[in-house]
Design a protein around this motif. Structure first.
Motif, PDB file in Angstrom:
ATOM      1  N   UNK A  29       0.574  -1.240  -0.452  1.00 22.09           N
ATOM      2  CA  UNK A  29       0.231   0.457  -0.225  1.00 22.09           C
ATOM      3  C   UNK A  29       0.865   0.990   0.005  1.00 22.09           C
ATOM      4  N   UNK A  30       2.102   1.494   0.983  1.00 26.05           N
ATOM      5  CA  UNK A  30       3.231   2.223   0.845  1.00 26.05           C
ATOM      6  C   UNK A  30       3.743   3.113  -0.363  1.00 26.05           C
ATOM      7  N   UNK A  31       3.807   1.246  -1.368  1.00 29.61           N
ATOM      8  CA  UNK A  31       4.822   1.420  -1.973  1.00 29.61           C
ATOM      9  C   UNK A  31       4.141   1.949  -3.155  1.00 29.61           C
ATOM     10  N   UNK A  32       2.948   1.499  -3.422  1.00 32.93           N
ATOM     11  CA  UNK A  32       1.960   1.840  -4.536  1.00 32.93           C
ATOM     12  C   UNK A  32       1.924   3.647  -4.145  1.00 32.93           C
ATOM     13  N   UNK A  54       2.109   3.913 -10.992  1.00 32.73           N
ATOM     14  CA  UNK A  54       1.044   2.922 -11.461  1.00 32.73           C
ATOM     15  C   UNK A  54       0.533   2.181 -10.341  1.00 32.73           C
ATOM     16  N   UNK A  55      -0.371   0.877 -10.799  1.00 34.59           N
ATOM     17  CA  UNK A  55      -0.881   0.553  -9.741  1.00 34.59           C
ATOM     18  C   UNK A  55      -0.673  -1.262  -8.932  1.00 34.59           C
ATOM     19  N   UNK A  56      -1.919  -2.111  -8.879  1.00 32.30           N
ATOM     20  CA  UNK A  56      -1.391  -3.024  -8.192  1.00 32.30           C
ATOM     21  C   UNK A  56      -0.452  -3.774  -9.391  1.00 32.30           C
ATOM     22  N   UNK A 107       6.495  -7.990   2.388  1.00 33.49           N
ATOM     23  CA  UNK A 107       7.357  -6.653   1.635  1.00 33.49           C
ATOM     24  C   UNK A 107       8.184  -6.793   0.820  1.00 33.49           C
ATOM     25  N   UNK A 108       8.411  -4.903   0.145  1.00 32.70           N
ATOM     26  CA  UNK A 108       9.381  -5.411  -0.438  1.00 32.70           C
ATOM     27  C   UNK A 108      10.667  -4.564   0.517  1.00 32.70           C
TER      28      UNK A 108
END
Length: 69
Positions: free
Chosen positions: A7-10, A16-18, A42-43
């Motif tokens: 969610x934070x990454x996006x 761009x989206x999921x 997570x990344x």
């Protein structure tokens, strides 16, 4: 090591989206996530920042570094 959830990454790191995120992960055009527990993915923030430096050539750059190691 710092991690970032999807969610934070996006919201804060990618334009761009999921669906596109997972397509790029599958195509090795974006860093793969890490499974932190059964329900948490997570990344690595460092991986995402490296991708941001050169998003168009990230996969090729990463593979050449891996094969040189």
């Amino acid at each position: 090591m710092n991690y970032i959830r999807q969610s934070s990454l996006l919201k804060d790191y990618v334009p761009f989206g999921s669906s596109t995120l997972w397509r790029k992960v599958k195509a090795k055009q974006f860093p793969a996530p890490v499974k932190l527990s059964e329900r948490v993915t997570a990344w690595r923030l460092d991986d995402v920042k490296e991708w941001q430096k050169n998003p168009l050539n990230w996969g090729a750059t990463t593979e050449s570094h891996q094969s040189a190691a």
